[in-house]
Design an enzyme around this catalytic site. Structure first.
Site, short mmCIF file in Angstrom:
data_model
loop_
_atom_site.label_atom_id
_atom_site.label_comp_id
_atom_site.label_asym_id
_atom_site.label_seq_id
_atom_site.Cartn_x
_atom_site.Cartn_y
_atom_site.Cartn_z
N GLN A 1 -21.66 -27.94 11.29
CA GLN A 1 -20.78 -27.04 10.55
C GLN A 1 -21.49 -26.43 9.35
O GLN A 1 -22.06 -27.16 8.54
CB GLN A 1 -19.52 -27.78 10.09
CG GLN A 1 -18.68 -28.33 11.22
CD GLN A 1 -19.03 -29.76 11.59
OE1 GLN A 1 -20.14 -30.22 11.34
NE2 GLN A 1 -18.07 -30.46 12.19
N GLN B 1 -21.97 -22.63 13.88
CA GLN B 1 -20.70 -23.34 13.97
C GLN B 1 -19.92 -23.14 12.67
O GLN B 1 -20.45 -23.29 11.58
CB GLN B 1 -20.93 -24.82 14.23
CG GLN B 1 -19.64 -25.61 14.43
CD GLN B 1 -19.89 -27.05 14.86
OE1 GLN B 1 -21.02 -27.42 15.17
NE2 GLN B 1 -18.84 -27.85 14.87
N ASP B 2 -18.63 -22.79 12.83
CA ASP B 2 -17.72 -22.66 11.68
C ASP B 2 -18.13 -21.55 10.72
O ASP B 2 -18.11 -21.73 9.49
CB ASP B 2 -17.61 -23.99 10.92
CG ASP B 2 -16.88 -25.06 11.72
OD1 ASP B 2 -16.46 -24.77 12.85
OD2 ASP B 2 -16.74 -26.18 11.21
N ASP C 1 -16.11 -22.73 17.43
CA ASP C 1 -14.98 -22.66 16.48
C ASP C 1 -15.33 -21.77 15.29
O ASP C 1 -14.99 -22.09 14.14
CB ASP C 1 -14.61 -24.06 15.97
CG ASP C 1 -14.30 -25.03 17.09
OD1 ASP C 1 -13.90 -24.58 18.18
OD2 ASP C 1 -14.46 -26.24 16.88
N ARG D 1 -9.33 -22.96 20.94
CA ARG D 1 -8.79 -24.30 21.14
C ARG D 1 -8.10 -24.69 19.84
O ARG D 1 -8.46 -24.22 18.76
CB ARG D 1 -9.87 -25.31 21.52
CG ARG D 1 -10.96 -25.51 20.48
CD ARG D 1 -11.93 -26.59 20.92
NE ARG D 1 -13.00 -26.82 19.95
CZ ARG D 1 -13.86 -27.83 20.00
NH1 ARG D 1 -13.76 -28.72 20.99
NH2 ARG D 1 -14.81 -27.96 19.09
#
Length: 330
Positions: free
Chosen positions: A141, A163-164, A187, A244
């Site tokens: 992250q 990521q993130d 994500d 998700r």
């Protein structure tokens, strides 16, 4: 007495509307010393606390290696680059990286929540015509832009990471993105806020998930994408889910969005194996209308717990309604 009251009113109004400590409404940042400041944070710090009138901070071209914060007591600030591709705010913190000292929670390492390059906590702030990036790489992250303020507008910007990448953190707040390019791996658009994306390009760098909303149960809207485009970095990226649920009441809606062939036929993933929040597919709200392109033309194989909106339902997703009366285009 009348003259005294008039003077007092003038002075009161002056000090209420004075925006910086030098009573300026425009500041310039330039690394070469040709502006008012050499760093973005110095300019933000100069803005008067709880300002009622907007201050525009113009940022000249350059790569600003800064971890930038607009705190909650600074509001009505616009960060405006002079060149979207050449005005870059860049940093490389990530979750697990040793902290420079110890933070307020006692942690000795960065977390997702402290890994940001730019943190916007103030209300009524905007970011325009620049690039925000986290260059930590694929180390977990690593947030580029983290928002917590209400009525935050981001226009004509590139938001880059892995990521993130984009953390829309705070439930009950409203965010607006227009003509932005956002990329990442897993994500990479996530959080609890209400966010309206218009005419944005969303690029997946690996096979994974585009969104991970954590919408609060009491909030009417989560993420809404309108007239956007979902793309893949290259042909090796061929199995990407629209989203998700990070939390049980996640809401994400795509309207008239062009989807590349990298979007899987089932569209959505329930995030099975989450022991804290099992069976999230029973409470999430994932929906589409007018999806097009190789990944959107045929929605017959979408998961049974997602929805295809009817045309009559689109009025619920008007900008003014989603953002509860706030018009970021004004």
């Amino acid at each position: 007495m009348k003259h005294f009251l008039t003077t007092l009113l003038f002075l009161t109004t002056f000090f209420l509307t004075a925006q910086t400590t030098d009573n300026l409404f425009a500041l310039t940042v330039a690394q070469d010393g040709s502006g008012d400041f050499k760093t973005i944070q110095e300019a933000i710090n100069k803005v008067r606390d709880h300002a009622e009138m907007r201050v525009v901070i113009t940022i000249k071209a350059g790569t600003y290696n800064e971890k930038v914060v607009i705190p909650s007591f600074k509001r009505n600030i616009t960060l405006r680059g002079t060149d979207r591709e050449k005005t870059i705010i860049s940093y490389d913190d990530y979750s697990g990286k040793p902290f420079r000292g110890i933070d307020v929670t006692g942690n000795e390492k960065y977390s997702t929540y402290t890994s940001y390059t730019l943190l916007v906590q103030g209300n009524d702030c905007s970011v325009e015509n620049l690039t925000i990036q986290n260059t930590a790489g694929r180390v977990g992250q690593a947030v580029a832009l983290h928002t917590e303020g209400d009525r935050v507008a981001v226009k004509n910007c590139s938001i880059l990471g892995n990521q993130d990448t984009l953390y829309l953190a705070k439930g009950g707040t409203r965010n607006y993105f227009e003509n932005c390019f956002i990329n990442g791996t897993t994500d990479f658009i996530f959080g609890a806020a209400t966010a309206y994306f218009y005419d944005c390009t969303i690029e997946s760098l690996t096979n994974s998930y585009v969104t991970a909303a954590s919408t609060y149960q009491q909030d009417t809207y989560g993420f809404v994408f309108v007239d956007c485009k979902l793309t893949a970095k290259d042909e090796t990226v061929n199995k990407v889910f629209l989203g998700r649920p990070w939390r049980p009441y996640a809401q994400t809606v795509f309207i008239n969005t062009e989807m590349g062939s990298h979007i899987v036929p089932e569209g959505w993933n329930p995030w099975k194996g989450d022991k804290n929040f099992p069976d999230k597919e029973k409470t999430v709200y994932y929906a589409e209308f007018g999806s097009k392109g190789p990944g959107g033309n045929d929605v017959s194989k979408r998961v049974s717990w997602s929805y295809q909106l009817k045309k009559a339902e689109l009025k619920k997703y008007d900008l003014n309604i989603v953002l509860n009366g706030w018009n970021p285009k004004k």
